[in-house]
Design a protein around this motif. Structure first.
Motif, short mmCIF file in Angstrom:
data_model
loop_
_atom_site.label_atom_id
_atom_site.label_comp_id
_atom_site.label_asym_id
_atom_site.label_seq_id
_atom_site.Cartn_x
_atom_site.Cartn_y
_atom_site.Cartn_z
N LYS A 170 0.20 -0.98 0.01
CA LYS A 170 -0.18 -0.39 -0.29
C LYS A 170 0.80 1.42 0.16
CE LYS A 170 -4.22 -2.25 0.26
NZ LYS A 170 -5.75 -2.35 -0.35
N SER A 171 2.68 1.49 -0.37
CA SER A 171 3.03 2.48 0.61
C SER A 171 3.50 2.66 -1.57
CB SER A 171 4.14 2.16 1.10
OG SER A 171 4.99 1.39 0.90
N ILE A 286 4.79 15.79 -2.40
CA ILE A 286 4.66 15.36 -1.16
C ILE A 286 3.87 15.51 0.36
CG2 ILE A 286 6.50 14.30 1.05
CD1 ILE A 286 8.82 13.78 -0.94
N LYS A 287 3.29 15.24 0.67
CA LYS A 287 2.27 15.84 2.20
C LYS A 287 2.67 14.99 3.33
CE LYS A 287 -0.58 16.85 -0.98
NZ LYS A 287 -0.05 18.77 -0.77
N PRO A 288 2.42 15.87 4.37
CA PRO A 288 2.62 15.42 5.80
C PRO A 288 2.30 13.84 5.72
CG PRO A 288 1.75 17.32 6.18
CD PRO A 288 1.18 16.64 3.85
N GLU A 289 1.00 13.45 5.43
CA GLU A 289 0.85 11.97 5.91
C GLU A 289 1.59 10.69 4.90
OE1 GLU A 289 -1.98 13.82 2.77
OE2 GLU A 289 -1.49 15.01 4.66
N GLU A 292 3.32 9.13 7.51
CA GLU A 292 2.07 7.67 8.52
C GLU A 292 3.06 6.53 8.36
OE1 GLU A 292 0.88 9.00 10.38
OE2 GLU A 292 1.13 10.89 10.94
N ASN A 293 3.65 6.30 6.93
CA ASN A 293 4.07 4.92 6.67
C ASN A 293 5.31 4.25 7.53
OD1 ASN A 293 3.61 3.14 4.84
ND2 ASN A 293 4.54 3.67 3.63
N TYR A 294 5.81 6.02 7.39
CA TYR A 294 7.04 5.10 9.00
C TYR A 294 7.19 4.59 9.63
CZ TYR A 294 9.12 8.28 4.46
OH TYR A 294 10.18 8.95 3.19
N VAL A 295 6.08 4.80 10.28
CA VAL A 295 5.85 3.98 11.67
C VAL A 295 5.38 3.03 11.50
CG1 VAL A 295 4.74 4.87 13.62
CG2 VAL A 295 4.19 6.56 12.35
#
Ligand code: UDP
Ligand code: MG
Length: 300
Positions: A170-171, A286-289, A292-295
């Motif tokens: 999903k990334s 590149i959005k701030p969301e 989230e994928n890095y967590v």
């Protein structure tokens, strides 16, 4: 660690009418046997087939409720087909497998075992490759360079048989022919990749969909991926370094060749401006969301 999974199989299809029935039967048989699979779905993406593939898929869909079919308006290429499949997948784990039966679904459990060992992406390694000599040599060169440049220790980046945790699949935002570089894109986001050996089968029906253009396209995608890997969110570091080199060369030429010195100085300014533009574009895209994928875990 969870050891029963819902699995989504993503199968890109371009003119593969002869293998689809056999392939879906083999996958279903394997899933029913495997103790680690609680549920599964098979998502076929018809990528603008000109033969009867879509007709065959529609028939398979009416006979099996685990089959889903998405049909693209025209041929968009394997990467887009896979991305459409990733977007639609609802499994905990997502397999990609080619439609031509060159991979053996009996090897599904070996991939899942690697996920249980803690890896996020498991890539097949066709150690007994049965393709033409020319394709094998080109592939070895491609794999050697990609592995060295990315520091990812796998032998076969382009194997269609791969397993992803859903967070990895999903990334992605795949385009052009990026499917060859999914391990690199995954590592870019901090996921860990490994490989399992798979037995490669000869293509029994149909023909390969890729000609010599794959090498040139692969090279351009490689340059794009390497840039992404190092500079995706910091383009000024890339352009800044080149501008600096031009600037220093300009100073060296100042007392020997004034024309060259001016050319280097102008180049430095233009490249720096490119860097500023790239930075502005990046801020827009590149959005701030994204972070989230890095967590990996949240203990809130
Ligand atoms: N494929 C696709 N769209 C394309 C080209 C290929 O969906 O534009 C599918 C094809 O049907 C097969 C997989 O991608 O399921 C791999 O293609 P192929 O077997 O031709 O590649 P090779 O094994 O020669 O690398
Ligand atoms: Mg093939």
């Amino acid at each position: 660690m969870k050891n029963k999974y819902k699995i989504s199989f993503i199968i890109p299809v371009r003119d593969e009418e002869k293998t689809l029935l056999d392939l879906s039967n083999k996958i279903a048989e394997e899933c029913k046997k495997c103790a680690k699979i609680s549920d599964f779905e098979i998502i076929f993406i018809d990528d603008g087939s000109q033969d009867n593939s879509l007709k065959v898929l529609k028939k398979l869909k009416t006979q099996n409720n685990f089959i889903k079919v998405l049909s693209l308006r025209k041929n968009f290429g394997k990467s887009v087909a896979l991305q459409v499949g990733f977007n639609a997948a609802s499994g905990d784990l997502i397999f990609t497998i080619d439609a031509d039966l060159q991979d053996d679904p009996a090897e599904i459990p070996n991939f899942i075992n690697k996920i249980d060992e803690g890896y996020d992406l498991v890539s097949g390694f066709k150690f007994n490759r049965l393709d033409s000599k020319e394709k094998c040599i080109a592939s070895s060169v491609f794999n050697f360079i990609t592995s060295r440049a990315s520091s990812i220790k796998i032998h076969d980046f382009n194997c269609g048989f791969k397993l992803y945790r859903k967070e990895v699949a999903k990334s992605f935002n795949m385009h052009s022919e990026m499917h060859r570089y999914t391990p690199v894109l995954a590592e870019l986001n901090g996921f860990h990749c490994t490989e399992v050996k798979v037995h490669h089968q000869k293509r029994m029906h149909g023909v390969s969909k890729y000609g010599y253009s794959r090498y040139l396209n692969g090279l351009f995608d490689f340059i794009a991926v390497m840039y992404l890997m190092r500079y995706a969110d910091k383009p000024m570091y890339f352009f800044g370094k080149i501008a600096l080199v031009c600037g220093v060369l300009g100073i060296f030429c100042l007392f020997q060749n004034i024309v060259l010195a001016v050319l280097f100085a102008l180049s430095a300014v233009v490249i720096l401006c490119f860097g500023i533009l790239a930075h502005i574009v990046m801020l827009g895209i590149i959005k701030p969301e994204r972070v989230e994928n890095y967590v990996k875990e949240r203990l809130l």
